[in-house]
Design an enzyme around this catalytic site. Structure first.
Site, PDB file in Angstrom:
ATOM      1  N   ASN A 119       3.109  -2.747   5.767  1.00 31.08           N
ATOM      2  CA  ASN A 119       3.902  -3.772   5.065  1.00 31.08           C
ATOM      3  C   ASN A 119       2.649  -4.914   4.556  1.00 31.08           C
ATOM      4  O   ASN A 119       2.787  -6.032   4.363  1.00 31.08           O
ATOM      5  CB  ASN A 119       4.805  -4.739   5.741  1.00 31.08           C
ATOM      6  CG  ASN A 119       5.489  -5.588   4.615  1.00 31.08           C
ATOM      7  OD1 ASN A 119       5.982  -6.507   5.234  1.00 31.08           O
ATOM      8  ND2 ASN A 119       5.720  -5.329   3.409  1.00 31.08           N
ATOM      9  N   CYS A 146      -0.477  -3.426   2.315  1.00 33.65           N
ATOM     10  CA  CYS A 146      -1.002  -2.668   1.316  1.00 33.65           C
ATOM     11  C   CYS A 146      -0.189  -2.307   0.248  1.00 33.65           C
ATOM     12  O   CYS A 146      -0.022  -2.812  -0.752  1.00 33.65           O
ATOM     13  CB  CYS A 146      -1.875  -1.330   1.795  1.00 33.65           C
ATOM     14  SG  CYS A 146      -3.249  -1.819   2.842  1.00 33.65           S
ATOM     15  N   ARG A 147       0.721  -1.355   0.591  1.00 34.99           N
ATOM     16  CA  ARG A 147       1.507  -0.594  -0.877  1.00 34.99           C
ATOM     17  C   ARG A 147       2.952  -1.464  -0.838  1.00 34.99           C
ATOM     18  O   ARG A 147       3.024  -1.874  -2.000  1.00 34.99           O
ATOM     19  CB  ARG A 147       1.920   0.713  -0.274  1.00 34.99           C
ATOM     20  CG  ARG A 147       0.898   1.676  -0.328  1.00 34.99           C
ATOM     21  CD  ARG A 147       1.095   3.088   0.323  1.00 34.99           C
ATOM     22  NE  ARG A 147       1.244   3.020   1.763  1.00 34.99           N
ATOM     23  CZ  ARG A 147       1.318   3.730   2.463  1.00 34.99           C
ATOM     24  NH1 ARG A 147       1.650   5.003   1.963  1.00 34.99           N
ATOM     25  NH2 ARG A 147       1.496   3.766   3.818  1.00 34.99           N
ATOM     26  N   SER A 148       3.543  -1.822   0.105  1.00 38.03           N
ATOM     27  CA  SER A 148       5.070  -2.159  -0.338  1.00 38.03           C
ATOM     28  C   SER A 148       5.046  -3.904  -0.735  1.00 38.03           C
ATOM     29  O   SER A 148       5.834  -4.044  -1.640  1.00 38.03           O
ATOM     30  CB  SER A 148       5.849  -1.951   0.806  1.00 38.03           C
ATOM     31  OG  SER A 148       5.446  -2.842   2.376  1.00 38.03           O
ATOM     32  N   ASP A 208      -1.502   6.507   1.744  1.00 38.40           N
ATOM     33  CA  ASP A 208      -1.836   5.484   2.606  1.00 38.40           C
ATOM     34  C   ASP A 208      -3.102   4.855   2.258  1.00 38.40           C
ATOM     35  O   ASP A 208      -4.049   5.751   2.181  1.00 38.40           O
ATOM     36  CB  ASP A 208      -1.669   5.661   4.113  1.00 38.40           C
ATOM     37  CG  ASP A 208      -2.123   4.552   4.939  1.00 38.40           C
ATOM     38  OD1 ASP A 208      -2.559   3.439   4.609  1.00 38.40           O
ATOM     39  OD2 ASP A 208      -1.846   4.626   5.950  1.00 38.40           O
ATOM     40  N   CYS A 219       6.499   0.525   3.672  1.00 39.84           N
ATOM     41  CA  CYS A 219       5.497   1.269   3.685  1.00 39.84           C
ATOM     42  C   CYS A 219       4.945   1.361   5.399  1.00 39.84           C
ATOM     43  O   CYS A 219       6.060   0.934   6.077  1.00 39.84           O
ATOM     44  CB  CYS A 219       4.342   1.018   3.251  1.00 39.84           C
ATOM     45  SG  CYS A 219       3.509  -0.663   3.060  1.00 39.84           S
TER      46      CYS A 219
END
Ligand code: 4NP
Length: 158
Positions: free
Chosen positions: A13, A15-17, A126, A10
């Site tokens: 690195n 939040c999402r990934s 995001d 993401c």
């Protein structure tokens, strides 16, 4: 299962990934595929190198029994295109940035995560500037995507 090395990417690195990494690792271990599947995550940007995941990702993971607090941010690099088999960007801007970074022979490893996993859906948006409740939706999206990804990997010939 045929061995596969997966890198979730993401922007930051945090939040999402890292949440995708924690969710996928949990599913892989519960399915008994811990030997065959390795999972990591990285960011396009370098702002959060060495930092733990965003507290909202840590909290939502914890609420679902997954501990991602020990993960640390890192930036994706050219070496990752050789080290991983699947490089899955969370949104189209991540995929474009990965495509620009990838050695031409490795560009086929780069995919949009949800499209690769489910065959249809698009971006995982995001969440950085969103309210904390968005992270439960994010968790549900990533869990659904990772379940589909695992099923797709299980279908591959070993
Ligand atoms: P992520 O969210 O890409 O899901 O980790 C973000 C985290 C940090 C920033 C942007 C997105 N940032 O601009 O610092």
């Amino acid at each position: 299962m045929k061995p596969v090395r997966i890198l979730f990417v993401c922007l930051g690195n945090i939040c999402r990934s890292p949440l995708a990494e924690g969710v996928m690792l949990d599913l892989v271990h519960r399915a008994g595929h811990g030997q065959a599947v390795s999972v990591d995550s990285a960011g396009i940007g370098a702002w959060h190198v060495g930092a733990p995941p965003d507290q909202r990702s840590i909290s939502v993971a914890k609420a679902h029994g997954i501990d991602i607090a020990a993960l640390r941010g890192r930036q994706v690099g050219v070496a990752d295109f050789a080290a991983f088999d699947l490089i899955l960007g969370m949104d189209m801007s991540n995929v474009r940035d990965l495509g620009a970074l990838a050695p031409s022979t490795m560009a086929g490893k780069v995919h949009l995560f949800m499209r690769y996993a489910t065959g249809q859906a698009g971006d995982v948006p995001d969440p950085y500037y969103e309210a904390a409740d968005v992270f439960e939706t994010l968790y549900q999206t990533l869990e659904a995507g990772c379940l589909s990804l695992l099923a797709r990997l299980e279908e591959r010939a070993s």
